[in-house]
Write an enzyme that holds these catalytic residues in place. Sequence first.
Site, PDB file in Angstrom:
ATOM      1  N   CYS A 112       5.109   1.241  12.129  1.00 46.52           N
ATOM      2  CA  CYS A 112       6.227   1.982  11.525  1.00 46.52           C
ATOM      3  C   CYS A 112       6.626   3.198  12.340  1.00 46.52           C
ATOM      4  CB  CYS A 112       5.937   2.349  10.078  1.00 46.52           C
ATOM      5  SG  CYS A 112       4.432   3.257   9.878  1.00 46.52           S
ATOM      6  N   GLN A 120      -6.974  -0.744   6.028  1.00 44.43           N
ATOM      7  CA  GLN A 120      -7.554  -1.274   7.269  1.00 44.43           C
ATOM      8  C   GLN A 120      -9.039  -1.566   7.128  1.00 44.43           C
ATOM      9  OE1 GLN A 120      -5.739  -2.200   9.769  1.00 44.43           O
ATOM     10  NE2 GLN A 120      -3.801  -1.136   9.405  1.00 44.43           N
ATOM     11  N   ALA A 143       0.827  -1.216   0.000  1.00 50.19           N
ATOM     12  CA  ALA A 143       0.000   0.000   0.000  1.00 50.19           C
ATOM     13  C   ALA A 143       0.858   1.262   0.000  1.00 50.19           C
ATOM     14  CB  ALA A 143      -0.919   0.002   1.212  1.00 50.19           C
ATOM     15  N   THR A 144       2.058   1.185   0.563  1.00 49.07           N
ATOM     16  CA  THR A 144       2.936   2.363   0.547  1.00 49.07           C
ATOM     17  C   THR A 144       3.225   2.743  -0.902  1.00 49.07           C
ATOM     18  OG1 THR A 144       3.894   1.767   2.676  1.00 49.07           O
ATOM     19  CG2 THR A 144       5.211   3.223   1.277  1.00 49.07           C
ATOM     20  N   THR A 153       8.352  -8.000 -13.564  1.00 44.11           N
ATOM     21  CA  THR A 153       7.802  -9.355 -13.620  1.00 44.11           C
ATOM     22  C   THR A 153       6.917  -9.612 -12.407  1.00 44.11           C
ATOM     23  OG1 THR A 153       9.753 -10.064 -14.817  1.00 44.11           O
ATOM     24  CG2 THR A 153       8.445 -11.803 -13.776  1.00 44.11           C
ATOM     25  N   SER A 163      -3.097  -3.647   0.882  1.00 40.69           N
ATOM     26  CA  SER A 163      -1.903  -4.464   1.146  1.00 40.69           C
ATOM     27  C   SER A 163      -2.367  -5.837   1.622  1.00 40.69           C
ATOM     28  CB  SER A 163      -1.095  -3.832   2.293  1.00 40.69           C
ATOM     29  OG  SER A 163       0.156  -3.378   1.864  1.00 40.69           O
ATOM     30  N   ALA A 164      -1.869  -6.900   0.982  1.00 35.73           N
ATOM     31  CA  ALA A 164      -2.374  -8.246   1.289  1.00 35.73           C
ATOM     32  C   ALA A 164      -2.128  -8.677   2.741  1.00 35.73           C
ATOM     33  CB  ALA A 164      -1.725  -9.261   0.346  1.00 35.73           C
ATOM     34  N   HIS A 165      -0.998  -8.213   3.324  1.00 37.57           N
ATOM     35  CA  HIS A 165      -0.665  -8.751   4.655  1.00 37.57           C
ATOM     36  C   HIS A 165      -1.574  -8.232   5.763  1.00 37.57           C
ATOM     37  CE1 HIS A 165       1.706  -5.324   6.523  1.00 37.57           C
ATOM     38  NE2 HIS A 165       1.660  -4.925   5.275  1.00 37.57           N
ATOM     39  N   ASN A 215      -5.862   3.287  11.000  1.00 34.62           N
ATOM     40  CA  ASN A 215      -5.112   2.113  11.485  1.00 34.62           C
ATOM     41  C   ASN A 215      -4.934   2.103  12.996  1.00 34.62           C
ATOM     42  OD1 ASN A 215      -3.517   4.385  10.599  1.00 34.62           O
ATOM     43  ND2 ASN A 215      -1.687   3.214  11.055  1.00 34.62           N
TER      44      ASN A 215
END
Length: 395
Positions: A332, A187, A77-78, A245, A207-209, A159
Site C-alpha cells: 500500500c 503477518q 484487517a484494516t 449480511t 486478514s484471510a488473504h 510486514n
Amino acid sequence: MTCPFPNGVYLDNNATTLLAPEAKEAMEVFLTSKYGNPNSLHKFGTETHAALSKALDTIYEGINASDKDDVIITSCATESNNWVLKGVYFDILRHGTKNHIITTEVEHPAIRATCEFLETLGVEVTYLSPNAEGILSVEQVRDAITPKTGLISIMWANNETGLIHPIEEIGELAHRAGILFHTDAVQAIGKIPVDVQKSHIDFLSFSAHKFHGPKGIGGLYIKEGVELTPLFHGGEHMHGRRSGTLNVPYIVAMGKAMQLAVDGLEYEEKEVRRLRDKLENALMEISDILIIGDRRHRVPNTILCSIRGIEGEAMLWDLNKAGIAASTGSACASETLEANPVMVAIGADKELAHTAVRISLSRYNTEAEIDYTIEAFKKSVQRLRKISSTYIKHA
Ligand code: C6P
C-alpha cells in the site's frame, strides 16, 4: 534472463497470497447453488448457516479463542484495526481520564493513520521505536505506560522486516496493568503459532488473504466479556457487533485456509524457513548487501534487504523482467517514492532505506524457484551496479 516458470516466481506473499485450491473448492458451492442468507430460517438459510458455523469453529480454534462468538467477521484487517482503535475511543479514550494509546512507529498504516486521526480528537499517542535490531522490548512498553494509558496496540510480526515482537510478554504486562491489549496478527497467522489466551490478548486482527484465503474478508477476535462499540450498526448479525449480511463463500474459504495454515505450521517452520535461509545465505554472498534483522527473530518466510547503490524500485523492475515478483516494502506504500518508513524507524539512513527490497515466500514456492531467483538476483545486482552513479564498492 528468461523465466522457466510459466506463471513467474511469486515472492511477495506478505502483500497477498495465492488462494489455496482447497479454499477455492470449499467456497464454490456457496457462490452458486447454496446461496441462502444464513439468517433465513428455510432450508437455503440453514444449509449456509451450518457451513458458516463450521468455518467459525475452525477460525476460533485456529487462534485458540475459547468460543466462536469471540471471533467477529470483518472485511479485512484494516477494518479490524480501525474498529479496535475507534471503538476503544468511543468506550474509554474520549472520556479523558484514560486517553493514551501506546503503539509503535513500525505499525501498518491501518494503525498509524488511525492513531493520527484519533490524535486530532485529543487522544495522546506514544509511538515507540524498536531498537537497532528492529524489535520492541517489553521494558520500552513498561516505561511508556502512564495512569492514562487505555490501550496498547503492538503488531505481532512486522510486514516489512518479518521481525516478531514479544507479544506474550507485552500481553502479560498489559494484563497486569489492567490495560486493554490489541495485536495486529496479519503477518503472524500461518507463519508462527498464534494463541490469544496464552498471550493475554483482548483484540486480535487478521486478514484471510495473507494466509491463502480470499481478499476482502478478515476478522477481529474480541476476548469474552470485553466490550467494544460497533463500527457498523444495523441488524443482529454477529450478535449485533458487526452488522451486514455475511459473506458465506469467503468465510467458508477463510475457515479452510485457517485449517490449512494451522496444519501447515510445521512445514512453514522447517521447509519455508529452509528455502528462505538458502536464498538469504546466497544473497549474503553479494558484496554490500545488508539483511535487516536477525533471522532467528523473524517469521520464517521474510527477508528485507538493502542493496547498496541500487534503488529498490530499479531492482524490482529488473527482477520483474526476469519473472520474479518482490516488493520494496508494504504494497500500500508502493506508489510513494518515500524511503522505506520501517527501515527509517529502526535507524537506517534514508539512502539505505531507498534501496530496500522485501522478499516473502510461501508454502507454494519450490527449491527450483529459489535456485532460479538466486541466479537472477545476482545478475540483476551486477548489471544495475555497473550503471549506478552512486555505487562505490566498500572494502
Ligand atoms: N500489508 C503489505 O504489503 P488488509 O489490506 O486490510 O487486508 O491488510 C492490512 C494490513 C494490516 N496489518 C499488517 C501488518 C499488514 O501487513 C497489512 C497488509 C500488505 O505489507 C499490504 S499493504
